[in-house]
Motif scaffolding. Sequence first.
Motif, PDB file in Angstrom:
ATOM      1  N   LYS A  63     -13.454  12.095   9.727  1.00 29.91           N
ATOM      2  CA  LYS A  63     -12.809  11.127   8.842  1.00 29.91           C
ATOM      3  C   LYS A  63     -13.636   9.855   8.817  1.00 29.91           C
ATOM      4  CE  LYS A  63      -8.035  12.556   9.655  1.00 29.91           C
ATOM      5  NZ  LYS A  63      -6.720  12.126  10.114  1.00 29.91           N
ATOM      6  N   MET A  64     -13.553   9.154   7.698  1.00 33.50           N
ATOM      7  CA  MET A  64     -14.133   7.821   7.618  1.00 33.50           C
ATOM      8  C   MET A  64     -13.295   7.006   6.665  1.00 33.50           C
ATOM      9  SD  MET A  64     -17.563   8.192   5.339  1.00 33.50           S
ATOM     10  CE  MET A  64     -17.772   9.915   4.972  1.00 33.50           C
ATOM     11  N   TYR A  65     -13.396   5.704   6.812  1.00 30.92           N
ATOM     12  CA  TYR A  65     -12.618   4.808   5.969  1.00 30.92           C
ATOM     13  C   TYR A  65     -13.330   3.476   5.901  1.00 30.92           C
ATOM     14  CZ  TYR A  65      -8.439   2.850   3.812  1.00 30.92           C
ATOM     15  OH  TYR A  65      -7.547   2.287   2.935  1.00 30.92           O
ATOM     16  N   LEU A  66     -13.488   2.954   4.700  1.00 32.02           N
ATOM     17  CA  LEU A  66     -14.074   1.633   4.514  1.00 32.02           C
ATOM     18  C   LEU A  66     -12.944   0.644   4.290  1.00 32.02           C
ATOM     19  CD1 LEU A  66     -16.417  -0.296   4.207  1.00 32.02           C
ATOM     20  CD2 LEU A  66     -16.697   0.486   1.853  1.00 32.02           C
ATOM     21  N   LYS A  67     -12.694  -0.185   5.293  1.00 31.15           N
ATOM     22  CA  LYS A  67     -11.623  -1.189   5.239  1.00 31.15           C
ATOM     23  C   LYS A  67     -12.232  -2.512   4.811  1.00 31.15           C
ATOM     24  CE  LYS A  67      -7.717  -2.944   5.592  1.00 31.15           C
ATOM     25  NZ  LYS A  67      -6.988  -2.803   4.355  1.00 31.15           N
ATOM     26  N   VAL A  68     -11.723  -3.053   3.718  1.00 31.38           N
ATOM     27  CA  VAL A  68     -12.274  -4.272   3.127  1.00 31.38           C
ATOM     28  C   VAL A  68     -11.241  -5.389   3.215  1.00 31.38           C
ATOM     29  CG1 VAL A  68     -13.207  -5.282   1.003  1.00 31.38           C
ATOM     30  CG2 VAL A  68     -13.668  -2.879   1.548  1.00 31.38           C
ATOM     31  N   GLY A  69     -11.654  -6.542   3.721  1.00 27.80           N
ATOM     32  CA  GLY A  69     -10.785  -7.713   3.784  1.00 27.80           C
ATOM     33  C   GLY A  69     -10.568  -8.296   2.399  1.00 27.80           C
ATOM     34  N   TYR A  70      -9.472  -9.043   2.233  1.00 30.78           N
ATOM     35  CA  TYR A  70      -9.120  -9.541   0.896  1.00 30.78           C
ATOM     36  C   TYR A  70     -10.187 -10.460   0.317  1.00 30.78           C
ATOM     37  CZ  TYR A  70      -7.382 -13.826   3.184  1.00 30.78           C
ATOM     38  OH  TYR A  70      -7.275 -14.971   3.919  1.00 30.78           O
ATOM     39  N   GLY A  71     -10.996 -11.090   1.145  1.00 30.23           N
ATOM     40  CA  GLY A  71     -12.058 -11.960   0.645  1.00 30.23           C
ATOM     41  C   GLY A  71     -13.201 -11.211  -0.008  1.00 30.23           C
ATOM     42  N   LEU A  72     -13.290  -9.905   0.223  1.00 32.25           N
ATOM     43  CA  LEU A  72     -14.333  -9.073  -0.396  1.00 32.25           C
ATOM     44  C   LEU A  72     -13.771  -8.074  -1.408  1.00 32.25           C
ATOM     45  CD1 LEU A  72     -16.918  -8.079   2.391  1.00 32.25           C
ATOM     46  CD2 LEU A  72     -17.324  -9.401   0.321  1.00 32.25           C
ATOM     47  N   GLU A  73     -12.444  -8.062  -1.600  1.00 35.60           N
ATOM     48  CA  GLU A  73     -11.843  -7.071  -2.497  1.00 35.60           C
ATOM     49  C   GLU A  73     -12.327  -7.187  -3.932  1.00 35.60           C
ATOM     50  OE1 GLU A  73      -7.644  -7.425  -1.898  1.00 35.60           O
ATOM     51  OE2 GLU A  73      -7.659  -6.003  -0.228  1.00 35.60           O
ATOM     52  N   GLY A  74     -12.705  -8.387  -4.372  1.00 36.43           N
ATOM     53  CA  GLY A  74     -13.235  -8.531  -5.727  1.00 36.43           C
ATOM     54  C   GLY A  74     -14.567  -7.823  -5.885  1.00 36.43           C
ATOM     55  N   ALA A  75     -15.393  -7.879  -4.858  1.00 32.92           N
ATOM     56  CA  ALA A  75     -16.706  -7.235  -4.894  1.00 32.92           C
ATOM     57  C   ALA A  75     -16.626  -5.763  -4.519  1.00 32.92           C
ATOM     58  CB  ALA A  75     -17.656  -7.959  -3.937  1.00 32.92           C
ATOM     59  N   ILE A  76     -15.711  -5.407  -3.625  1.00 32.93           N
ATOM     60  CA  ILE A  76     -15.582  -4.022  -3.160  1.00 32.93           C
ATOM     61  C   ILE A  76     -14.127  -3.581  -3.315  1.00 32.93           C
ATOM     62  CG2 ILE A  76     -16.081  -2.392  -1.306  1.00 32.93           C
ATOM     63  CD1 ILE A  76     -17.849  -4.514  -0.005  1.00 32.93           C
ATOM     64  N   PRO A  77     -13.695  -3.293  -4.552  1.00 33.22           N
ATOM     65  CA  PRO A  77     -12.325  -2.797  -4.730  1.00 33.22           C
ATOM     66  C   PRO A  77     -12.208  -1.385  -4.150  1.00 33.22           C
ATOM     67  CG  PRO A  77     -13.523  -2.706  -6.801  1.00 33.22           C
ATOM     68  CD  PRO A  77     -14.426  -3.392  -5.809  1.00 33.22           C
ATOM     69  N   ASP A  78     -10.983  -0.886  -4.069  1.00 30.93           N
ATOM     70  CA  ASP A  78     -10.734   0.437  -3.486  1.00 30.93           C
ATOM     71  C   ASP A  78     -11.581   1.525  -4.131  1.00 30.93           C
ATOM     72  OD1 ASP A  78      -8.911  -0.674  -1.769  1.00 30.93           O
ATOM     73  OD2 ASP A  78      -7.149  -0.036  -2.904  1.00 30.93           O
ATOM     74  N   ILE A  79     -11.743   1.493  -5.448  1.00 30.28           N
ATOM     75  CA  ILE A  79     -12.493   2.547  -6.138  1.00 30.28           C
ATOM     76  C   ILE A  79     -13.964   2.530  -5.723  1.00 30.28           C
ATOM     77  CG2 ILE A  79     -12.961   1.186  -8.209  1.00 30.28           C
ATOM     78  CD1 ILE A  79     -12.122   4.924  -8.185  1.00 30.28           C
ATOM     79  N   THR A  80     -14.515   1.356  -5.498  1.00 27.15           N
ATOM     80  CA  THR A  80     -15.906   1.250  -5.046  1.00 27.15           C
ATOM     81  C   THR A  80     -16.027   1.726  -3.601  1.00 27.15           C
ATOM     82  OG1 THR A  80     -16.335  -0.582  -6.556  1.00 27.15           O
ATOM     83  CG2 THR A  80     -17.851  -0.344  -4.691  1.00 27.15           C
ATOM     84  N   ALA A  81     -15.074   1.342  -2.758  1.00 23.79           N
ATOM     85  CA  ALA A  81     -15.088   1.799  -1.366  1.00 23.79           C
ATOM     86  C   ALA A  81     -15.025   3.320  -1.306  1.00 23.79           C
ATOM     87  CB  ALA A  81     -13.917   1.179  -0.597  1.00 23.79           C
ATOM     88  N   LYS A  82     -14.181   3.914  -2.129  1.00 26.96           N
ATOM     89  CA  LYS A  82     -14.056   5.373  -2.162  1.00 26.96           C
ATOM     90  C   LYS A  82     -15.338   6.019  -2.679  1.00 26.96           C
ATOM     91  CE  LYS A  82     -11.350   8.991  -1.726  1.00 26.96           C
ATOM     92  NZ  LYS A  82     -10.820   9.417  -0.440  1.00 26.96           N
ATOM     93  N   ASP A  83     -15.961   5.422  -3.704  1.00 25.45           N
ATOM     94  CA  ASP A  83     -17.225   5.928  -4.243  1.00 25.45           C
ATOM     95  C   ASP A  83     -18.307   5.913  -3.161  1.00 25.45           C
ATOM     96  OD1 ASP A  83     -18.513   6.547  -7.080  1.00 25.45           O
ATOM     97  OD2 ASP A  83     -19.964   5.338  -5.960  1.00 25.45           O
ATOM     98  N   ILE A  84     -18.365   4.842  -2.392  1.00 22.92           N
ATOM     99  CA  ILE A  84     -19.370   4.733  -1.332  1.00 22.92           C
ATOM    100  C   ILE A  84     -19.164   5.804  -0.272  1.00 22.92           C
ATOM    101  CG2 ILE A  84     -20.165   3.275   0.581  1.00 22.92           C
ATOM    102  CD1 ILE A  84     -19.677   0.844  -1.323  1.00 22.92           C
ATOM    103  N   THR A  85     -17.929   5.972   0.190  1.00 18.66           N
ATOM    104  CA  THR A  85     -17.695   6.958   1.250  1.00 18.66           C
ATOM    105  C   THR A  85     -17.865   8.389   0.753  1.00 18.66           C
ATOM    106  OG1 THR A  85     -15.294   6.882   0.906  1.00 18.66           O
ATOM    107  CG2 THR A  85     -16.205   5.464   2.632  1.00 18.66           C
ATOM    108  N   GLU A  86     -17.382   8.675  -0.460  1.00 13.72           N
ATOM    109  CA  GLU A  86     -17.434  10.050  -0.979  1.00 13.72           C
ATOM    110  C   GLU A  86     -18.822  10.483  -1.446  1.00 13.72           C
ATOM    111  OE1 GLU A  86     -15.032  12.591  -1.308  1.00 13.72           O
ATOM    112  OE2 GLU A  86     -14.025  11.295   0.132  1.00 13.72           O
ATOM    113  N   TYR A  87     -19.532   9.581  -2.132  1.00 11.98           N
ATOM    114  CA  TYR A  87     -20.769   9.996  -2.801  1.00 11.98           C
ATOM    115  C   TYR A  87     -22.043   9.437  -2.197  1.00 11.98           C
ATOM    116  CZ  TYR A  87     -17.367  11.528  -6.190  1.00 11.98           C
ATOM    117  OH  TYR A  87     -16.296  12.141  -6.787  1.00 11.98           O
ATOM    118  N   ARG A  88     -21.960   8.424  -1.364  1.00 11.26           N
ATOM    119  CA  ARG A  88     -23.153   7.880  -0.714  1.00 11.26           C
ATOM    120  C   ARG A  88     -23.271   8.343   0.733  1.00 11.26           C
ATOM    121  NH1 ARG A  88     -25.653   6.406  -5.328  1.00 11.26           N
ATOM    122  NH2 ARG A  88     -24.335   5.001  -6.496  1.00 11.26           N
TER     123      ARG A  88
END
Length: 146
Positions: A63-88
Amino acid sequence: EHNRKLEAFEKSVSSQIVVAIFPRMQSDTDTADYTQRVAESWRVGQAGTNNGAVLFVFVNDRKMYLKVGYGLEGAIPDITAKDITEYRIKPHFKNNDYNAGLVAGVDAIIQAARGEYRGTGRTVAEGQSRSRGPNFGFILFLVILF
């Protein structure tokens, strides 16, 4: 090498990225809930801005999970975090090349935090439908259309 790259990034933009590798989760709770609690207790990012991100990897649990703090959510929204973990990251991990997966993941997270990340152009559903076979919803739509 990873630590130097992350340290240089933090010095240049003040956001903090941490990679945390564990053999397994220390809880039976949901991954998102567990990582939220751990990230909050670590206080990743600058005080008052919560501009940190933690890439959690639980090797034995696969398992892996990219947890992003609210100060970075604009740059790394959930969809981007999921794209990074799934496809990168995940394709490298599936080939047991954890170092390449971490390099690709760290690079992608840094790009995203700087506003430079470009997604793969695929959605998670598209990735899943490819592995399951044809997308019958799309075929049904074409049949009804004609």
